[in-house]
Motif scaffolding. Structure first.
Motif, mmCIF file in Angstrom:
data_model
loop_
_atom_site.group_PDB
_atom_site.id
_atom_site.type_symbol
_atom_site.label_atom_id
_atom_site.label_comp_id
_atom_site.label_asym_id
_atom_site.label_seq_id
_atom_site.Cartn_x
_atom_site.Cartn_y
_atom_site.Cartn_z
ATOM 1 N N GLU A 1 0.893 -1.197 -0.066
ATOM 2 C CA GLU A 1 0.039 -0.104 -0.081
ATOM 3 C C GLU A 1 0.919 1.301 -0.174
ATOM 4 N N ARG A 2 1.832 1.204 0.730
ATOM 5 C CA ARG A 2 2.850 2.417 0.762
ATOM 6 C C ARG A 2 3.497 2.989 -0.706
ATOM 7 N N ILE A 3 4.020 1.453 -1.170
ATOM 8 C CA ILE A 3 4.551 1.530 -2.479
ATOM 9 C C ILE A 3 3.647 2.288 -3.523
ATOM 10 N N PHE A 4 2.167 1.790 -3.505
ATOM 11 C CA PHE A 4 1.256 2.317 -4.316
ATOM 12 C C PHE A 4 1.057 3.786 -4.261
ATOM 13 N N ASN A 5 0.853 4.108 -3.028
ATOM 14 C CA ASN A 5 0.701 5.304 -2.742
ATOM 15 C C ASN A 5 1.857 6.026 -3.219
ATOM 16 N N ALA A 6 3.120 5.795 -3.012
ATOM 17 C CA ALA A 6 4.059 6.702 -3.489
ATOM 18 C C ALA A 6 4.163 6.833 -4.905
ATOM 19 N N LEU A 7 3.969 5.512 -5.478
ATOM 20 C CA LEU A 7 3.826 5.559 -6.997
ATOM 21 C C LEU A 7 2.572 6.431 -7.594
ATOM 22 N N ASP A 8 1.513 6.465 -6.987
ATOM 23 C CA ASP A 8 0.406 7.132 -7.248
ATOM 24 C C ASP A 8 0.848 8.834 -6.989
ATOM 25 N N TYR A 9 1.247 8.820 -6.231
ATOM 26 C CA TYR A 9 1.825 10.515 -5.781
ATOM 27 C C TYR A 9 2.850 11.059 -6.884
ATOM 28 N N ILE A 10 3.762 9.880 -7.241
ATOM 29 C CA ILE A 10 4.810 10.238 -8.218
ATOM 30 C C ILE A 10 4.089 10.420 -9.672
ATOM 31 N N THR A 11 3.092 9.465 -9.933
ATOM 32 C CA THR A 11 2.484 9.689 -11.213
ATOM 33 C C THR A 11 1.637 10.767 -11.457
ATOM 34 N N SER A 12 0.776 11.462 -10.227
ATOM 35 C CA SER A 12 -0.068 12.424 -10.291
ATOM 36 C C SER A 12 1.030 13.813 -10.277
ATOM 37 N N SER A 13 2.216 13.709 -9.701
ATOM 38 C CA SER A 13 2.981 14.931 -10.063
ATOM 39 C C SER A 13 3.441 15.028 -11.626
ATOM 40 N N LEU A 14 3.670 13.860 -11.865
ATOM 41 C CA LEU A 14 4.541 13.868 -13.213
ATOM 42 C C LEU A 14 3.276 14.323 -14.301
#
Length: 181
Positions: free
Chosen positions: A90-103
């Protein structure tokens, strides 16, 4: 060690519909509506972060009519051996989601800047492009016009003058006594 905070749901502002707030927040954050809806069930929407960033996140939530509170989260420097694989995922998915939204936000800003640059340069280019169409090109007339023949009188007179001067020079060398100055 700096303390991290997590933004948690506290309630809705007066005259704010939950469905409308979910759709507005999902659009603003470019996040799936299911994840935003889970935020209303006290599931985290943002990863733990520093207080300044958490306050900015709370401000974004307040702009769409969502009241929130900051919940302090302890951070450990040790390896997360007590963390279950689901929590880790879940932490990894949250981090990936944050990175994706930032990109995505960065890409949108770049597209916007490219459009602004293109619109500011486009009028100048159209003026230059239009000028070539308005120029009168006389190539057709020049190519089809017959070549004018110049009179050869000047050419023949120059050749005659050179020949006369060469004859006088030859006579002066042959008969030096004839031309004494």
């Amino acid at each position: 060690m700096a303390e991290n905070f997590r933004v948690m749901f506290a309630g809705l502002a007066k005259d704010t519909d939950q469905a409308h707030a979910i759709s507005q927040l999902a659009t603003k954050l470019k996040a799936p509506t299911a994840k935003v809806a889970a935020f209303f069930d006290n599931k985290p929407l943002f990863a733990p972060c520093e207080k300044e960033k958490a306050l900015k996140q709370a401000k974004i939530l307040a702009s769409v009519g969502i009241k929130s509170k900051l919940h302090p989260v302890e951070t450990h420097m040790t390896a997360n051996t007590t963390e279950t694989p689901n929590q880790r995922d879940e932490r990894i998915f949250n981090a990936l989601d944050y990175i994706t939204s930032s990109l995505i936000r960065i890409e949108e800003k770049l597209d916007d800047l490219e459009q602004r640059i293109a619109t500011s340069q486009h009028p100048a280019n159209t003026d230059e492009d239009d000028n070539w169409q308005t120029d009168d090109l006389l190539l057709d007339e020049e190519l089809t016009a017959p070549i004018k023949k110049r009179s050869n009188v000047l050419l023949f007179s120059l050749i005659a003058m050179v020949v006369i001067l060469l004859v006088v020079l030859g006579l002066s060398f042959a008969f030096p006594d004839l031309f004494s100055f």
